[in-house]
Design an enzyme around this catalytic site. Structure first.
Site, short mmCIF file in Angstrom:
data_model
loop_
_atom_site.label_atom_id
_atom_site.label_comp_id
_atom_site.label_asym_id
_atom_site.label_seq_id
_atom_site.Cartn_x
_atom_site.Cartn_y
_atom_site.Cartn_z
N ASP A 69 0.77 -1.34 0.17
CA ASP A 69 0.12 -0.09 0.13
C ASP A 69 0.91 1.30 0.00
O ASP A 69 2.09 1.34 0.15
CB ASP A 69 -1.01 -0.02 1.31
CG ASP A 69 -0.37 -0.42 2.41
OD1 ASP A 69 0.98 -0.39 2.64
OD2 ASP A 69 -1.05 -0.85 3.71
N ASN A 138 -7.92 -2.75 13.98
CA ASN A 138 -9.34 -3.15 13.50
C ASN A 138 -9.27 -4.31 12.56
O ASN A 138 -10.06 -4.64 12.02
CB ASN A 138 -9.95 -1.99 12.77
CG ASN A 138 -9.24 -1.51 11.52
OD1 ASN A 138 -8.12 -2.06 11.23
ND2 ASN A 138 -9.66 -0.34 11.10
N HIS A 140 -7.37 -4.63 9.84
CA HIS A 140 -7.14 -4.31 8.41
C HIS A 140 -5.73 -4.99 8.02
O HIS A 140 -4.87 -5.19 8.75
CB HIS A 140 -6.90 -2.95 8.19
CG HIS A 140 -6.04 -2.01 8.51
ND1 HIS A 140 -6.17 -0.69 8.91
CD2 HIS A 140 -4.75 -2.23 8.71
CE1 HIS A 140 -5.17 -0.14 9.26
NE2 HIS A 140 -4.28 -1.07 8.86
N GLU A 145 -9.83 -1.90 5.01
CA GLU A 145 -10.47 -1.59 6.32
C GLU A 145 -11.75 -2.63 6.39
O GLU A 145 -12.21 -2.91 5.27
CB GLU A 145 -11.04 -0.14 6.16
CG GLU A 145 -9.95 0.87 6.24
CD GLU A 145 -9.24 1.01 7.45
OE1 GLU A 145 -8.93 0.01 7.96
OE2 GLU A 145 -8.80 2.33 7.74
C1 GLP Z 1 -0.83 0.38 8.21
C2 GLP Z 1 -0.43 -0.50 7.01
C3 GLP Z 1 -0.46 -1.93 7.39
C4 GLP Z 1 -0.06 -2.28 8.59
C5 GLP Z 1 -0.37 -1.74 9.82
C6 GLP Z 1 0.00 -2.13 11.14
O1 GLP Z 1 -2.07 0.96 8.61
N1 GLP Z 1 -1.01 0.02 6.11
O2 GLP Z 1 0.06 -2.54 6.23
O3 GLP Z 1 0.21 -3.64 8.80
O4 GLP Z 1 -0.51 -0.29 9.71
O5 GLP Z 1 1.03 -1.51 11.52
P1 GLP Z 1 2.21 -1.63 12.78
O6 GLP Z 1 2.95 -2.90 12.41
O7 GLP Z 1 2.91 -0.32 12.80
O8 GLP Z 1 1.31 -2.17 13.89
#
Ligand code: GLP
Length: 239
Positions: A69, A138, A140, A145
């Site tokens: 992403d 959440n 995702h 989402e």
């Molecule tokens: C973001 C990204 C996700 C990622 C998530 C968790 O929103 N779009 O791809 O997996 O955060 O991030 P973290 O590893 O910082 O908890």
């Protein structure tokens, strides 16, 4: 238990294990295709991969990567963009051919065309051998989402306010967090041959429980992984 869970001691062990799995693919495939994630969770995994590259154990020379992403509206040079993150934590340190790096372009004039081009690029060299995933609070994956169709392809996603809030820790303020992102779809993610979901930290215990043991529902995007033949979780959470 519906999904395989590999329980590790801490973030160090999680990152070592994840880096080992990536290394196996790099060694096994003549032209490895990796799906990569950003966020705080995989940071140390990248650090370990860079270390192993420096020791001469692995090369990224023939590797092709697809990132999950990117925020809409952020330039690659913007320190909050995922392109910048990938350069900083992996790409600038290793021998990857920049032409083999695919990250959706959040500045593209026509975002839906950009999404189509991203899908076509995966189609051309795919399937992705190994997809690394993190998960949001959440549930995702990428920026898919809750409520996103399990059949979705790469698309423009609207970020939930809760996601913007959580991710604002990487920005100067919540106002700077984009409201949209380009993300690989859930259908796209599920076509990877192997999927590793990294879940680190007690604050994710509740969502992890739902992902692994709960119903497979579009309300918990990562629960779709229960239906994948070769998806598993690496976590330091007792579950
Ligand atoms: C973001 C990204 C996700 C990622 C998530 C968790 O929103 N779009 O791809 O997996 O955060 O991030 P973290 O590893 O910082 O908890």
């Amino acid at each position: 238990m519906k999904m395989k869970v590999i329980k590790v001691e801490d973030n160090n062990a999680l990152s070592t294990k994840a880096a080992n799995i990536v290394c196996e693919v790099l060694k096994k495939e003549s032209r490895p295709v990796l799906g990569l994630a950003t966020g705080s969770t995989p940071k140390k995994m990248y650090e370990f991969l860079v270390e192993r590259y420096r020791k001469g154990e692995i090369s990224f020379k023939d590797t092709i990567t697809f990132n999950l992403d990117e925020y809409v509206g952020l330039a690659p040079t913007d320190s909050f963009s995922y392109r910048y993150y990938m350069e900083k934590h992996l790409f600038q340190h290793v021998d990857i051919n920049k032409e083999n790096v695919y990250i959706p372009d959040g500045l593209a004039k026509d975002l839906s065309k950009e999404c189509e081009a991203f899908e076509r690029a995966i189609d051309k060299v795919g399937p992705i051998h190994l997809q690394i995933l993190g998960v949001g609070l959440n549930g995702h994956i990428g920026f898919n989402e809750p409520g996103t169709s399990f059949k979705s392809r790469t698309h423009v996603a609207k970020l939930e306010e809760s996601t913007r809030q959580v991710n604002s820790r990487f920005f100067n303020s919540i106002d700077e967090v984009p409201k949209e992102a380009l993300t690989m779809g859930i259908g796209t993610i599920m076509e990877a041959e192997e999927i590793v979901l990294l879940v680190q930290g007690e604050h994710k215990a509740e969502i992890l429980e739902k992902i692994v043991y709960g119903d497979v529902t579009e309300e918990v995007p990562a629960s779709v992984l229960q239906t994948h033949p070769n998806a598993y979780v690496i976590t330091d959470i007792d579950i």
